[in-house]
Structure formats: C-alpha cells, structure tokens
Design a protein around this motif. Sequence first.
Motif, PDB file in Angstrom:
ATOM      1  N   HIS A 169       0.786  -1.240   0.000  1.00 17.16           N
ATOM      2  CA  HIS A 169       0.000   0.000   0.000  1.00 17.16           C
ATOM      3  C   HIS A 169       0.819   1.291   0.000  1.00 17.16           C
ATOM      4  O   HIS A 169       0.235   2.378  -0.007  1.00 17.16           O
ATOM      5  N   TYR A 170       2.155   1.203   0.005  1.00 14.56           N
ATOM      6  CA  TYR A 170       2.954   2.424   0.175  1.00 14.56           C
ATOM      7  C   TYR A 170       2.741   3.436  -0.935  1.00 14.56           C
ATOM      8  O   TYR A 170       2.965   4.633  -0.750  1.00 14.56           O
ATOM      9  N   ARG A 171       2.309   2.978  -2.102  1.00 15.77           N
ATOM     10  CA  ARG A 171       2.108   3.912  -3.218  1.00 15.77           C
ATOM     11  C   ARG A 171       0.941   4.865  -2.980  1.00 15.77           C
ATOM     12  O   ARG A 171       0.881   5.927  -3.588  1.00 15.77           O
ATOM     13  N   LYS A 172       0.030   4.492  -2.088  1.00 16.14           N
ATOM     14  CA  LYS A 172      -1.130   5.348  -1.833  1.00 16.14           C
ATOM     15  C   LYS A 172      -1.235   5.796  -0.380  1.00 16.14           C
ATOM     16  O   LYS A 172      -1.738   6.890  -0.105  1.00 16.14           O
ATOM     17  N   ILE A 196       9.779   3.384   8.267  1.00 15.26           N
ATOM     18  CA  ILE A 196       9.668   2.245   7.354  1.00 15.26           C
ATOM     19  C   ILE A 196       8.851   2.633   6.129  1.00 15.26           C
ATOM     20  O   ILE A 196       9.226   2.325   4.984  1.00 15.26           O
ATOM     21  N   ILE A 197       7.745   3.309   6.333  1.00 18.05           N
ATOM     22  CA  ILE A 197       6.897   3.741   5.220  1.00 18.05           C
ATOM     23  C   ILE A 197       7.666   4.696   4.310  1.00 18.05           C
ATOM     24  O   ILE A 197       7.692   4.537   3.087  1.00 18.05           O
ATOM     25  N   GLN A 198       8.292   5.689   4.910  1.00 19.61           N
ATOM     26  CA  GLN A 198       8.989   6.704   4.112  1.00 19.61           C
ATOM     27  C   GLN A 198      10.198   6.121   3.386  1.00 19.61           C
ATOM     28  O   GLN A 198      10.475   6.495   2.241  1.00 19.61           O
ATOM     29  N   GLU A 199      10.905   5.197   4.026  1.00 21.54           N
ATOM     30  CA  GLU A 199      12.058   4.579   3.362  1.00 21.54           C
ATOM     31  C   GLU A 199      11.613   3.727   2.175  1.00 21.54           C
ATOM     32  O   GLU A 199      12.321   3.632   1.178  1.00 21.54           O
ATOM     33  N   ARG A 200      10.433   3.107   2.296  1.00 23.46           N
ATOM     34  CA  ARG A 200       9.938   2.316   1.158  1.00 23.46           C
ATOM     35  C   ARG A 200       9.581   3.225  -0.014  1.00 23.46           C
ATOM     36  O   ARG A 200       9.845   2.896  -1.179  1.00 23.46           O
ATOM     37  N   ARG A 217      13.960   6.202  -5.898  1.00 25.05           N
ATOM     38  CA  ARG A 217      15.311   5.994  -6.430  1.00 25.05           C
ATOM     39  C   ARG A 217      15.292   5.021  -7.604  1.00 25.05           C
ATOM     40  O   ARG A 217      15.921   5.251  -8.633  1.00 25.05           O
ATOM     41  N   ARG A 218      14.578   3.923  -7.423  1.00 29.48           N
ATOM     42  CA  ARG A 218      14.505   2.935  -8.497  1.00 29.48           C
ATOM     43  C   ARG A 218      13.922   3.529  -9.777  1.00 29.48           C
ATOM     44  O   ARG A 218      14.427   3.284 -10.877  1.00 29.48           O
ATOM     45  N   LEU A 219      12.863   4.287  -9.625  1.00 27.84           N
ATOM     46  CA  LEU A 219      12.208   4.864 -10.802  1.00 27.84           C
ATOM     47  C   LEU A 219      13.118   5.861 -11.511  1.00 27.84           C
ATOM     48  O   LEU A 219      13.131   5.938 -12.741  1.00 27.84           O
ATOM     49  N   TYR A 220      13.900   6.608 -10.757  1.00 27.95           N
ATOM     50  CA  TYR A 220      14.856   7.534 -11.382  1.00 27.95           C
ATOM     51  C   TYR A 220      16.012   6.775 -12.037  1.00 27.95           C
ATOM     52  O   TYR A 220      16.464   7.141 -13.122  1.00 27.95           O
ATOM     53  N   TYR A 221      16.482   5.719 -11.378  1.00 31.22           N
ATOM     54  CA  TYR A 221      17.614   4.953 -11.926  1.00 31.22           C
ATOM     55  C   TYR A 221      17.239   4.161 -13.170  1.00 31.22           C
ATOM     56  O   TYR A 221      17.975   4.134 -14.150  1.00 31.22           O
ATOM     57  N   TYR A 222      16.094   3.517 -13.131  1.00 33.31           N
ATOM     58  CA  TYR A 222      15.799   2.493 -14.130  1.00 33.31           C
ATOM     59  C   TYR A 222      14.720   2.857 -15.147  1.00 33.31           C
ATOM     60  O   TYR A 222      14.433   2.054 -16.036  1.00 33.31           O
ATOM     61  N   SER A 273       3.093  11.054  -9.003  1.00 33.90           N
ATOM     62  CA  SER A 273       1.759  10.469  -9.123  1.00 33.90           C
ATOM     63  C   SER A 273       1.771   8.981  -8.801  1.00 33.90           C
ATOM     64  O   SER A 273       0.898   8.478  -8.092  1.00 33.90           O
ATOM     65  N   GLU A 274       2.767   8.267  -9.281  1.00 32.28           N
ATOM     66  CA  GLU A 274       2.862   6.829  -9.046  1.00 32.28           C
ATOM     67  C   GLU A 274       3.050   6.511  -7.572  1.00 32.28           C
ATOM     68  O   GLU A 274       2.608   5.461  -7.094  1.00 32.28           O
ATOM     69  N   LEU A 275       3.681   7.418  -6.842  1.00 34.28           N
ATOM     70  CA  LEU A 275       3.955   7.187  -5.424  1.00 34.28           C
ATOM     71  C   LEU A 275       2.919   7.833  -4.501  1.00 34.28           C
ATOM     72  O   LEU A 275       3.138   7.931  -3.291  1.00 34.28           O
ATOM     73  N   GLY A 276       1.810   8.290  -5.080  1.00 37.73           N
ATOM     74  CA  GLY A 276       0.691   8.729  -4.262  1.00 37.73           C
ATOM     75  C   GLY A 276       0.727  10.157  -3.776  1.00 37.73           C
ATOM     76  O   GLY A 276       0.016  10.506  -2.826  1.00 37.73           O
TER      77      GLY A 276
END
Length: 284
Positions: free
Chosen positions: A190-193, A226-230, A236-241, A251-254
């Motif tokens: 659920h971390y995206r929302k 924990i929520i914020q680190e996720r 980071r992943r979205l910027y890297y890859y 938008s993808e991360l809510g």
Amino acid sequence: MNLKYTDNTSNADFRLVIEEPAFDRKFFTRDREDKLLTIAWNRGEEQKIIIDEIEYTFPANSIIPLMVNQSFRFENPEYITSWLFNREFYCIVDHDKEVSCSGFIFYGPTPIMFISLDEKEQEKIDLLVRIFKDEFDTSDKIQGAMLRMLLVRLIITITRLARQQFTDETVDDDTKFSLYRNFNLLVENHYRKEHEVQFYAGKLNKSPKTLANVFAIYGQKTPLQIIQERINLEARRLYYYTDKSTKEIASELGFEDASHFSRFFKKHFGVSPTDFKKSLEKVA
C-alpha cells in the motif's frame, strides 16, 4: 551452472545458479516478468554487491535474501550460489507457520540482511546444495515436491540463524514478530497510496503507539520511517531504471502534486529530484 525446474500447469519456477560469471538481476528491464525471490550465498572472499545502485559489502561465507523487485549484481558472481523461486513454487507468506516464521528473512528487521555462516553451517548448506543438484538430475512426478521440501529446509536453517543474529535473544514472542512482519507486508502492498501510520495501524487493529513499541523490539526504525524509506527506495529505483518524469513518479507514489513530492524527496536525500536526475546523467 544453471539448473531450472518449471511446472507449466501452475507456473512454478525454481532455479539453482552456481558459480555463473554473468549472474545478476535487472528487475525493471530484462527480468521484469520473473517474479523471483532470491537467496544468495557468497562462498568466496568478501566482495561488493550492488543492490538498486547502492553498494554494500557482501562478507565471505554469508547469505543475503533478496526481494522480487530488487535489482542486483556482484563484484565476483563466480563465487555465488543462488536459489531463486516464485510464489507459485513456494510462497513464504502463505506457508509462514509451516516453516517457522520463514517470512523473517524477507520481511524481518532490516531490508538488507547479511546472515553469517560458521563452519558447521557452511557444511550443512553445502550438503544441501549437493542434494539439490542430485534432485535436479531426477526427473519424475515428485521432483517438484522434493525440491520444495529441500527449499523449506534451507529457509528454516537460514531463518534460525537470522533470528539469532538480528533480534534480541531475550525476546521470544512470535505474536509480536507476526505483527511486525504483517506491517511490512502491508507497507509493501500500500505504500504507493498510503503514507500515514494510522492507516496501517487500523488495518492491523492496533494503535500507532502499539506498533511503535513492537518496532522498538526489532529495530531502530519507527513505523513512519519504514513507510517513508519504502517510498524513497521506489523513487530511487524509478529515477535509476526508468525515464519517467518527476510528475509521473510523484503520481505513481501517491503524491497529490509534484511540488509536495519534491519537498519530501529533498528532505530525505538532501537534493531536489532535478539535481538527483542530473547527477545520474553525469554518471551515465
């Protein structure tokens, strides 16, 4: 050596990779369709492992569990033995009680867990590797069941070691660990929302204070951290890859707007998303 078992009926996928010089995982690109958990054993000297573009030291004679959505590569993959499996082959969530809190190694107190093996444990797991190899050579109707049984044995062995090394030995409360683990599972889903502790506490029928007390037993991080680190990890992943814009990532991360996300990102990384993207371009 690449050994693989598949069941086309159930889509079960299990692999044993031994001393392959090109072994790595690229979740966001090449390996996107392979939803595989990984257990990697460094049988050589200390080496580097890069997980989602962050470098760690992978100690000699240690094991690391890696999640489905983590990209990783090794400095010396020819010294790595790895087990990879998907949910259809064996689900650590559904069978948690059966294998004595196996979820601990994937949803335990730290997202990066290097589990040390002493000489006795090395011999034990080395024997398991030999039995795995023998079983891959035996193609019959119960091969899948036999491989699954061996994987459970491996997971139990690693879980016992991890709990000894990463929790307070005076704490022996599976109810508290189950709450801790279920929180991490909820965050993953659920971390995206959902960015507030109250949402997760409500799902678990607990108060935020109760969650905070349980987290104090298993680690230094609070539920909010924990929520914020996720969220940060996925950013980071979205910027890297990917080539997604800051607005798309927000938008993808809510986040309701990009400016809110930019403030959140800068607070945790010390630089704006724009400057972070520029730093990646320089490296490339």
